[in-house]
Write an enzyme that holds these catalytic residues in place. Structure first.
Site, PDB file in Angstrom:
ATOM      1  N   ASP A 238       0.857  -1.193   0.000  1.00 36.50           N
ATOM      2  CA  ASP A 238       0.000   0.000   0.000  1.00 36.50           C
ATOM      3  C   ASP A 238       0.889   1.238   0.000  1.00 36.50           C
ATOM      4  O   ASP A 238       1.859   1.299   0.752  1.00 36.50           O
ATOM      5  CB  ASP A 238      -0.937   0.017   1.205  1.00 36.50           C
ATOM      6  CG  ASP A 238      -2.199   0.823   0.937  1.00 36.50           C
ATOM      7  OD1 ASP A 238      -3.304   0.283   1.096  1.00 36.50           O
ATOM      8  OD2 ASP A 238      -2.083   2.010   0.536  1.00 36.50           O
TER       9      ASP A 238
ATOM     10  N   CYS B  55     -15.117   4.959  -3.082  1.00 36.87           N
ATOM     11  CA  CYS B  55     -15.754   4.905  -1.770  1.00 36.87           C
ATOM     12  C   CYS B  55     -16.000   6.297  -1.205  1.00 36.87           C
ATOM     13  O   CYS B  55     -16.947   6.531  -0.465  1.00 36.87           O
ATOM     14  CB  CYS B  55     -14.905   4.100  -0.791  1.00 36.87           C
ATOM     15  SG  CYS B  55     -14.909   2.338  -1.151  1.00 36.87           S
TER      16      CYS B  55
ATOM     17  N   CYS C 147     -20.566  23.024  -3.606  1.00 40.13           N
ATOM     18  CA  CYS C 147     -20.626  21.577  -3.406  1.00 40.13           C
ATOM     19  C   CYS C 147     -19.520  21.195  -2.416  1.00 40.13           C
ATOM     20  O   CYS C 147     -18.968  22.054  -1.737  1.00 40.13           O
ATOM     21  CB  CYS C 147     -20.477  20.830  -4.721  1.00 40.13           C
ATOM     22  SG  CYS C 147     -18.835  21.015  -5.441  1.00 40.13           S
TER      23      CYS C 147
END
Lengths: 93, 450
Positions: free
Chosen positions: B109, B235, B405
């Protein structure tokens, strides 16, 4: 008909749809079904579902819990009470 | 007053000291724990032929399963498994594989732990925020089971390092979060001849398939063309409930254990679809290996790794990127908007996020909420028009319509959409650069970010 993986977002955000196809002289195939869905079911942004005469890359079509590739893809003749599923592939983790 | 301020400053100093200690700790952990691509830890491991007494006690509950037994446990302890992605899928997969006693666990990672990871990436903890994920996960696994050799790789898997790493391992788990890395892993596993246990999760749904195993299909057999980038949801934008990758990651560990111990694997040429909201597991029969597949067929056209970001038209990360479609004069900074508010300047603020996001936080002023995808609807256009009409009765100036936003991407598209649909001349339509994230950063540090 059943939608999942986010494909339902294009169809009124509903996963399950009971669909009665209108009578037609020749049998309904998936190839006929897709444009019919575009005209009668798709609520927004058709390009996120259909490209050309088939579904866009990243959507898997299942006919009665089997990959449509095993069933003849676009040429499959739809039978009464068939369950057709459109899944958008997930990539998150 | 002065005393109060002193107290406040002292508190700040104490907090900062704590932060320094934390970071120091993090660097210490990271120094002696990283692996270089060219190092080969896996093949150095001695092959076991029997278990020690502590191992027998430790694994006793799975040893008495006839499907595992001593034979299976020895096989497992001689198996090396590479997990790519130490996030929502990688954490549960890693901890169960460590607990079960695999010989070697590689963890790849490139990212560091963030607070917004902790609801699903359960091997990381509050004290590990900013620590490298691969290190944090490796530490957690080593703490649970010191028999397992954990190898953290702090790097982004790419076309030049993937084969070097993958070829050292027996089984690979795809626990990544983006399309480009999924194609890369698939191709690398084909070229290196390794089974690929692939999981994915979003919102309340998860999917699982084992690729390149016993003549079954590969990822490209199923998905010869990558999805258009605009159809891919991460996600951060789509949301995900932590338990969902928890379940899929655990199932990835289970499939890997079955492969390692010589049991039948359940999802070869099958796709598991899990719907957590409906509580359904569906198993789908998939097509076999495709004779036209560019990588795994007998006559492949791809014989080495390619540029996967170019192939997918998307970056090999799920980080949000900012886009610029408007000209600078059509945009306000968060600070510009703050001074407009301070002057009580009349305007219409259009929050274009989803209602569920508006519930989390919104700017401290009257706004209307029209999600980006509803802006074209006639009800939305009418609502906006009548607001503009009533405001222009009071002024001869242009009516400012300001879109906001979360990050300042959708708000730009909103400005374009409103300009297309609105039939008013007397309006100035702008957006706020960087959205609420920038507001929190530059104007109000107390404002929540999500």
């Amino acid at each position: 008909m059943y939608f999942s993986g986010g494909a339902e977002l294009l169809f009124d955000k509903k996963k399950k749809h009971d669909v009665n196809l209108p009578a037609k002289e020749t049998p309904w195939t998936i190839k006929d079904l897709l444009p019919w869905m575009k005209d009668n079911m798709l609520k927004e942004r058709p390009e996120l579902f259909i490209q050309g005469e088939t579904v866009r890359p990243g959507i898997l079509v299942l006919i009665n819990d089997a990959d449509w590739e095993l069933m003849g893809e676009l040429d499959y003749s739809i039978q009464n009470k068939d369950k057709i599923v459109f899944i958008s592939t997930l990539h998150g983790g | 007053m002065a005393e109060e301020e002193i107290e406040h400053l002292k508190k700040l100093i104490a907090e900062k000291d704590k932060e320094i200690e934390k970071l120091k700790g993090a660097t210490n952990i990271q120094k002696d724990f990283l692996t270089h691509v060219d190092e080969n830890h896996v093949n150095d491991l001695p092959k076991k032929s029997k278990l020690s007494n502590p191992e027998i006690s430790r694994y006793s509950r799975q040893l008495i399963l006839p499907e595992i037994g001593i034979k299976g446990q020895v096989l497992l302890s001689n198996t090396s498994i590479l997990i790519v992605g130490a996030g929502g899928l990688g954490c549960p997969a890693a901890i169960y594989l460590a607990a079960a006693g695999v010989g070697c666990l590689g963890l790849v990672d490139y990212d560091e732990v963030e607070l917004s990871n902790l609801h699903r990436q359960i091997l990381h903890s509050e004290s590990k925020v900013n620590v490298k994920k691969c290190v944090s996960a490796a530490q957690a696994c080593t703490e649970l089971n010191s028999f397992v050799k954990c190898v953290p790789y702090h790097l982004q898997l790419n076309s030049s390092n993937a084969l070097k790493i993958i070829s050292q391992y027996d089984i690979v788990l795809d626990a990544t979060d983006n399309v480009a890395t999924r194609y890369l892993l698939n191709d690398a596993c084909i070229l290196a001849g390794k089974p690929l246990v692939s999981g994915s999760a979003l919102r309340f749904e998860g999917q699982l398939t084992v690729y390149n195993y016993k003549g079954g299909p590969c990822y490209r057999c199923l998905y010869p063309k990558p999805p258009p980038p605009e159809t891919v949801t991460n996600c951060s934008d789509g949301g995900v409930l932590g338990v969902i990758p928890g379940i899929i990651g655990s199932l990835q560990a289970l499939e890997a254990i079955k492969i390692a111990t010589g049991n039948e694997c359940s999802y070869n040429q099958k796709l598991l679809m899990y719907d957590g909201l409906e509580g359904t597991f569906r198993t789908i029969r998939l097509r076999g290996r495709q004779s036209t597949c560019p990588i795994c067929s007998d006559n492949p056209t791809i014989t080495q790794l390619i540029d996967y970001e170019q192939f997918c038209g998307a970056r090999a990360s799920d980080k949000d990127k900012s886009v610029t479609v408007l000209n600078r004069e059509d945009r306000l900074s968060a600070a510009d908007y703050k001074s407009l508010l301070d002057k009580d300047h009349p305007h219409i603020l259009v929050d274009v996020r989803q209602p569920v996001e508006v519930d989390i936080c919104k700017l401290p002023t009257n706004s209307i909420n029209i999600p980006l995808n509803d802006l074209h609807k006639s009800s939305s256009v009418n609502q906006l028009s009548s607001m503009i009409n009533s405001m222009s009765e009071e002024t001869t100036d242009q009516v400012p319509v300001i879109c906001v936003c979360r990050r300042g991407n959708d708000s730009q598209l909103a400005v374009q959409k409103i300009k297309e649909t609105l039939k008013h001349d007397n309006v100035a339509i702008q957006d706020i650069i960087g959205g609420l994230t920038s507001w929190a950063k530059t104007v109000d540090p107390e404002f929540p970010t999500y």
